[in-house]
Design an enzyme around this catalytic site. Structure first.
Site: not given
Length: 313
Positions: A34, A37-39, A56, A154
Protein backbone atom coordinates in the site's frame (compact mmCIF):
# COMPACT_ATOMS: atom_id res chain seq x y z
CA UNK A 1 -5.59 19.77 24.91
CA UNK A 2 -5.48 16.08 25.85
CA UNK A 3 -4.25 15.45 29.42
CA UNK A 4 -0.96 13.57 29.29
CA UNK A 5 -2.18 11.16 31.97
CA UNK A 6 -4.62 9.65 29.46
CA UNK A 7 -1.72 8.44 27.33
CA UNK A 8 1.44 8.29 29.41
CA UNK A 9 0.65 4.85 30.79
CA UNK A 10 0.91 3.42 27.28
CA UNK A 11 4.44 4.70 26.69
CA UNK A 12 7.81 4.32 28.42
CA UNK A 13 9.08 7.37 30.25
CA UNK A 14 12.18 7.38 28.10
CA UNK A 15 10.88 7.44 24.55
CA UNK A 16 14.44 7.63 23.25
CA UNK A 17 14.59 3.81 23.44
CA UNK A 18 12.43 3.74 20.33
CA UNK A 19 15.35 5.21 18.40
CA UNK A 20 17.77 2.59 19.61
CA UNK A 21 15.88 -0.41 18.25
CA UNK A 22 16.41 -1.31 14.63
CA UNK A 23 13.49 -2.31 12.42
CA UNK A 24 15.55 -4.83 10.47
CA UNK A 25 16.63 -6.52 13.69
CA UNK A 26 13.03 -7.39 14.51
CA UNK A 27 11.29 -7.89 11.15
CA UNK A 28 11.98 -9.46 7.77
CA UNK A 29 10.64 -6.92 5.30
CA UNK A 30 8.61 -7.98 2.26
CA UNK A 31 6.82 -6.35 -0.64
CA UNK A 32 4.91 -3.08 -0.73
CA UNK A 33 1.18 -3.60 -0.13
CA UNK A 34 0.00 0.00 0.00
CA UNK A 35 0.91 3.66 -0.27
CA UNK A 36 -0.47 7.14 0.23
CA UNK A 37 0.44 10.73 0.93
CA UNK A 38 1.91 9.58 4.25
CA UNK A 39 4.40 7.11 2.73
CA UNK A 40 4.49 3.36 2.00
CA UNK A 41 3.14 0.18 3.62
CA UNK A 42 5.11 -3.08 3.45
CA UNK A 43 4.29 -6.57 4.62
CA UNK A 44 6.81 -8.22 6.93
CA UNK A 45 7.36 -11.19 9.22
CA UNK A 46 8.28 -10.88 12.88
CA UNK A 47 11.58 -12.73 13.39
CA UNK A 48 10.60 -13.72 16.93
CA UNK A 49 7.03 -14.98 16.48
CA UNK A 50 6.83 -15.69 12.74
CA UNK A 51 3.60 -13.68 12.50
CA UNK A 52 2.88 -11.53 9.48
CA UNK A 53 2.54 -7.78 10.04
CA UNK A 54 2.19 -4.55 8.11
CA UNK A 55 4.91 -1.89 8.30
CA UNK A 56 3.75 1.67 7.69
CA UNK A 57 6.45 4.28 7.21
CA UNK A 58 5.42 7.89 7.77
CA UNK A 59 7.89 10.66 7.04
CA UNK A 60 7.97 13.18 9.86
CA UNK A 61 7.03 15.98 7.45
CA UNK A 62 3.84 14.07 6.54
CA UNK A 63 2.49 13.44 10.04
CA UNK A 64 -0.96 15.13 9.94
CA UNK A 65 -1.50 15.34 13.72
CA UNK A 66 0.61 14.71 16.81
CA UNK A 67 0.26 14.59 20.58
CA UNK A 68 2.90 15.48 23.16
CA UNK A 69 3.69 12.56 25.46
CA UNK A 70 6.40 12.81 28.13
CA UNK A 71 7.52 16.02 26.41
CA UNK A 72 7.94 14.35 23.01
CA UNK A 73 5.81 14.68 19.86
CA UNK A 74 4.18 11.37 18.84
CA UNK A 75 1.95 10.84 15.75
CA UNK A 76 -1.72 10.74 16.66
CA UNK A 77 -2.07 7.39 14.91
CA UNK A 78 0.30 5.71 17.37
CA UNK A 79 -1.32 7.33 20.39
CA UNK A 80 -4.85 6.49 19.27
CA UNK A 81 -4.12 2.86 18.36
CA UNK A 82 -2.54 2.39 21.80
CA UNK A 83 -5.87 3.57 23.21
CA UNK A 84 -7.99 1.24 21.02
CA UNK A 85 -6.42 -2.14 21.63
CA UNK A 86 -9.43 -4.16 22.71
CA UNK A 87 -11.83 -4.16 19.76
CA UNK A 88 -11.74 -7.01 17.27
CA UNK A 89 -12.77 -4.77 14.34
CA UNK A 90 -9.90 -2.30 14.79
CA UNK A 91 -6.39 -2.92 13.50
CA UNK A 92 -3.95 -3.80 16.31
CA UNK A 93 -0.78 -1.82 16.98
CA UNK A 94 2.03 -4.35 17.37
CA UNK A 95 5.06 -2.08 17.67
CA UNK A 96 6.46 1.27 16.62
CA UNK A 97 9.85 2.79 15.93
CA UNK A 98 11.38 6.16 15.24
CA UNK A 99 14.47 7.09 13.29
CA UNK A 100 15.81 10.48 12.23
CA UNK A 101 13.33 10.95 9.38
CA UNK A 102 10.41 8.57 9.86
CA UNK A 103 7.98 7.04 12.28
CA UNK A 104 7.43 3.34 11.63
CA UNK A 105 4.10 1.82 12.68
CA UNK A 106 3.75 -1.97 12.91
CA UNK A 107 0.26 -3.47 12.85
CA UNK A 108 -1.23 -6.94 12.47
CA UNK A 109 -1.87 -8.10 8.89
CA UNK A 110 -2.98 -11.14 6.90
CA UNK A 111 -3.02 -11.76 3.13
CA UNK A 112 -6.63 -12.90 3.51
CA UNK A 113 -7.63 -9.26 4.03
CA UNK A 114 -8.17 -6.80 1.19
CA UNK A 115 -9.43 -3.25 1.41
CA UNK A 116 -13.15 -2.78 0.99
CA UNK A 117 -12.66 -0.65 -2.13
CA UNK A 118 -11.01 -3.56 -3.96
CA UNK A 119 -13.55 -6.01 -2.53
CA UNK A 120 -16.50 -4.00 -3.86
CA UNK A 121 -14.80 -3.33 -7.20
CA UNK A 122 -14.37 -7.07 -7.83
CA UNK A 123 -18.04 -7.84 -7.14
CA UNK A 124 -21.45 -6.78 -8.31
CA UNK A 125 -23.36 -4.52 -5.88
CA UNK A 126 -23.90 -6.47 -2.67
CA UNK A 127 -27.28 -7.71 -1.52
CA UNK A 128 -28.64 -6.02 1.59
CA UNK A 129 -27.87 -8.93 3.94
CA UNK A 130 -24.20 -8.98 2.96
CA UNK A 131 -24.01 -5.17 3.06
CA UNK A 132 -25.57 -5.21 6.54
CA UNK A 133 -22.99 -7.67 7.91
CA UNK A 134 -20.15 -5.46 6.70
CA UNK A 135 -21.70 -2.13 7.68
CA UNK A 136 -22.72 -3.23 11.17
CA UNK A 137 -19.15 -4.26 12.00
CA UNK A 138 -17.88 -0.86 10.82
CA UNK A 139 -20.42 1.01 12.95
CA UNK A 140 -19.59 -1.12 15.99
CA UNK A 141 -15.91 -0.24 15.57
CA UNK A 142 -16.72 3.47 15.24
CA UNK A 143 -19.04 3.29 18.27
CA UNK A 144 -16.18 1.80 20.29
CA UNK A 145 -13.90 4.64 19.18
CA UNK A 146 -16.50 7.18 20.27
CA UNK A 147 -16.83 5.43 23.62
CA UNK A 148 -13.06 5.81 24.06
CA UNK A 149 -13.26 9.51 23.21
CA UNK A 150 -11.81 9.21 19.69
CA UNK A 151 -12.99 10.19 16.21
CA UNK A 152 -11.49 8.43 13.18
CA UNK A 153 -12.27 11.36 10.81
CA UNK A 154 -11.46 9.48 7.59
CA UNK A 155 -14.06 6.73 7.32
CA UNK A 156 -14.06 5.33 3.78
CA UNK A 157 -13.92 2.02 1.92
CA UNK A 158 -10.14 2.21 1.50
CA UNK A 159 -9.74 2.40 5.29
CA UNK A 160 -11.66 -0.80 5.91
CA UNK A 161 -10.09 -4.25 5.46
CA UNK A 162 -12.30 -7.28 4.89
CA UNK A 163 -11.38 -10.95 5.19
CA UNK A 164 -12.47 -12.45 1.86
CA UNK A 165 -13.10 -15.84 3.51
CA UNK A 166 -14.95 -14.87 6.67
CA UNK A 167 -16.32 -11.36 6.02
CA UNK A 168 -14.62 -10.05 9.16
CA UNK A 169 -13.64 -6.37 8.89
CA UNK A 170 -10.94 -4.21 10.45
CA UNK A 171 -10.89 -0.42 10.59
CA UNK A 172 -7.45 0.95 9.69
CA UNK A 173 -5.51 4.21 9.21
CA UNK A 174 -6.03 6.49 12.18
CA UNK A 175 -3.62 9.07 10.80
CA UNK A 176 -6.39 11.68 10.64
CA UNK A 177 -7.92 10.63 13.96
CA UNK A 178 -8.21 12.82 17.03
CA UNK A 179 -9.44 12.84 20.59
CA UNK A 180 -12.86 14.38 21.11
CA UNK A 181 -13.16 18.14 20.87
CA UNK A 182 -16.29 20.30 20.76
CA UNK A 183 -15.60 21.38 17.19
CA UNK A 184 -12.93 20.89 14.53
CA UNK A 185 -11.63 23.43 12.04
CA UNK A 186 -9.23 21.06 10.28
CA UNK A 187 -10.15 18.21 7.94
CA UNK A 188 -7.69 15.71 6.48
CA UNK A 189 -10.31 13.24 5.29
CA UNK A 190 -11.24 12.35 1.72
CA UNK A 191 -12.86 15.19 -0.22
CA UNK A 192 -15.89 13.30 -1.57
CA UNK A 193 -16.75 12.24 2.00
CA UNK A 194 -16.62 15.76 3.44
CA UNK A 195 -19.91 16.99 4.96
CA UNK A 196 -21.76 20.11 3.78
CA UNK A 197 -20.96 22.06 6.96
CA UNK A 198 -17.25 21.67 6.23
CA UNK A 199 -17.67 22.70 2.58
CA UNK A 200 -19.67 25.77 3.56
CA UNK A 201 -18.20 26.83 6.93
CA UNK A 202 -14.89 24.90 7.33
CA UNK A 203 -15.96 23.48 10.68
CA UNK A 204 -17.81 20.44 11.95
CA UNK A 205 -18.46 18.31 15.02
CA UNK A 206 -16.87 14.89 15.20
CA UNK A 207 -19.96 12.73 15.67
CA UNK A 208 -21.94 14.44 12.86
CA UNK A 209 -18.96 14.03 10.50
CA UNK A 210 -18.74 10.31 11.32
CA UNK A 211 -22.48 9.86 10.76
CA UNK A 212 -22.28 11.60 7.38
CA UNK A 213 -19.28 9.49 6.32
CA UNK A 214 -21.04 6.30 7.39
CA UNK A 215 -24.00 7.28 5.19
CA UNK A 216 -21.70 7.91 2.23
CA UNK A 217 -19.93 4.61 2.85
CA UNK A 218 -23.21 2.70 3.09
CA UNK A 219 -24.30 4.25 -0.20
CA UNK A 220 -21.06 3.03 -1.81
CA UNK A 221 -21.35 -0.46 -0.29
CA UNK A 222 -24.87 -0.93 -1.61
CA UNK A 223 -24.40 0.67 -5.03
CA UNK A 224 -20.70 0.68 -5.90
CA UNK A 225 -21.06 4.38 -6.72
CA UNK A 226 -20.04 7.63 -5.01
CA UNK A 227 -23.06 9.76 -4.04
CA UNK A 228 -21.24 13.10 -4.40
CA UNK A 229 -18.62 14.00 -6.98
CA UNK A 230 -18.27 17.76 -6.36
CA UNK A 231 -18.72 20.29 -3.57
CA UNK A 232 -21.86 21.49 -5.34
CA UNK A 233 -23.27 17.95 -5.12
CA UNK A 234 -22.51 17.86 -1.40
CA UNK A 235 -24.23 21.21 -0.78
CA UNK A 236 -27.31 20.13 -2.75
CA UNK A 237 -27.39 16.96 -0.65
CA UNK A 238 -29.79 15.08 -2.93
CA UNK A 239 -27.95 11.88 -3.87
CA UNK A 240 -29.73 9.47 -6.16
CA UNK A 241 -29.32 5.73 -6.10
CA UNK A 242 -29.68 3.61 -9.22
CA UNK A 243 -30.74 0.18 -8.06
CA UNK A 244 -33.42 -2.24 -9.21
CA UNK A 245 -34.76 -3.07 -5.77
CA UNK A 246 -33.89 -1.59 -2.39
CA UNK A 247 -35.71 -1.61 0.94
CA UNK A 248 -37.38 1.42 2.46
CA UNK A 249 -35.46 0.88 5.70
CA UNK A 250 -32.13 1.10 3.89
CA UNK A 251 -33.03 4.27 2.01
CA UNK A 252 -34.28 5.74 5.28
CA UNK A 253 -31.02 5.03 7.09
CA UNK A 254 -28.90 6.53 4.30
CA UNK A 255 -31.13 9.60 4.19
CA UNK A 256 -30.82 10.11 7.94
CA UNK A 257 -27.03 9.82 7.89
CA UNK A 258 -26.72 12.16 4.89
CA UNK A 259 -29.05 14.80 6.30
CA UNK A 260 -27.87 18.29 5.38
CA UNK A 261 -28.59 19.38 8.98
CA UNK A 262 -25.75 17.91 11.11
CA UNK A 263 -27.87 18.11 14.28
CA UNK A 264 -30.42 15.68 12.81
CA UNK A 265 -27.99 12.93 11.89
CA UNK A 266 -28.07 9.75 13.98
CA UNK A 267 -25.45 8.75 16.52
CA UNK A 268 -23.74 5.37 16.21
CA UNK A 269 -26.19 4.07 18.83
CA UNK A 270 -29.10 5.28 16.70
CA UNK A 271 -27.61 3.58 13.62
CA UNK A 272 -27.13 0.28 15.43
CA UNK A 273 -30.73 0.43 16.68
CA UNK A 274 -32.16 1.36 13.26
CA UNK A 275 -34.58 -1.25 11.83
CA UNK A 276 -32.38 -1.90 8.78
CA UNK A 277 -29.22 -2.49 10.83
CA UNK A 278 -31.20 -4.88 13.04
CA UNK A 279 -32.43 -6.84 10.01
CA UNK A 280 -35.70 -5.32 8.82
CA UNK A 281 -36.36 -5.03 5.08
CA UNK A 282 -39.62 -3.75 3.57
CA UNK A 283 -39.61 -3.35 -0.19
CA UNK A 284 -41.89 -0.93 -2.04
CA UNK A 285 -44.35 -2.23 -4.63
CA UNK A 286 -42.87 -3.70 -7.80
CA UNK A 287 -44.06 -0.90 -10.07
CA UNK A 288 -42.09 1.56 -7.93
CA UNK A 289 -38.80 -0.29 -8.31
CA UNK A 290 -38.16 -0.24 -12.04
CA UNK A 291 -34.63 -1.12 -13.16
CA UNK A 292 -32.17 1.76 -12.68
CA UNK A 293 -34.83 4.10 -11.35
CA UNK A 294 -33.25 7.10 -9.65
CA UNK A 295 -34.24 7.34 -6.02
CA UNK A 296 -33.97 10.67 -4.25
CA UNK A 297 -33.06 9.64 -0.70
CA UNK A 298 -34.62 12.75 0.80
CA UNK A 299 -38.06 11.40 -0.18
CA UNK A 300 -37.65 8.21 1.83
CA UNK A 301 -37.19 9.30 5.42
CA UNK A 302 -39.59 7.17 7.45
CA UNK A 303 -41.18 9.29 10.22
CA UNK A 304 -40.15 8.25 13.70
CA UNK A 305 -42.72 9.35 16.31
CA UNK A 306 -40.14 8.94 19.11
CA UNK A 307 -37.51 11.09 17.43
CA UNK A 308 -36.58 14.33 19.19
CA UNK A 309 -35.67 16.97 16.64
CA UNK A 310 -33.51 19.88 17.76
CA UNK A 311 -34.38 23.29 16.39
CA UNK A 312 -31.34 24.89 14.73
CA UNK A 313 -31.20 28.59 15.53
Amino acid sequence: MIPEEILDGFFPKDLSICRKRRLVESYQLGRQIGSGGFGAVLNAVCKTTGKQVAIKKVHKNNVPKSYTIHGKSIPAEIALLQHLKKHNNIIKLVDWFEDNNEFIIVTDWSPEYVDLFDYLTSRNPLDECCARRIFKQIVEAIAYCHGRGIFHRDIKDENVLINVKTGHIKLIDFGSGAFVEDEYTDYQGTKVYSPPEWVRYQRYSGWSLESWCLGVLLFIIISGEIPFETEEDILRCTPTLKRRRISLELTDLMARCMNIDPNKRPTTKDILEHPWTKGSQTYPQAHKTAPCKEINLAQYIIPNPNEKVEVVQ
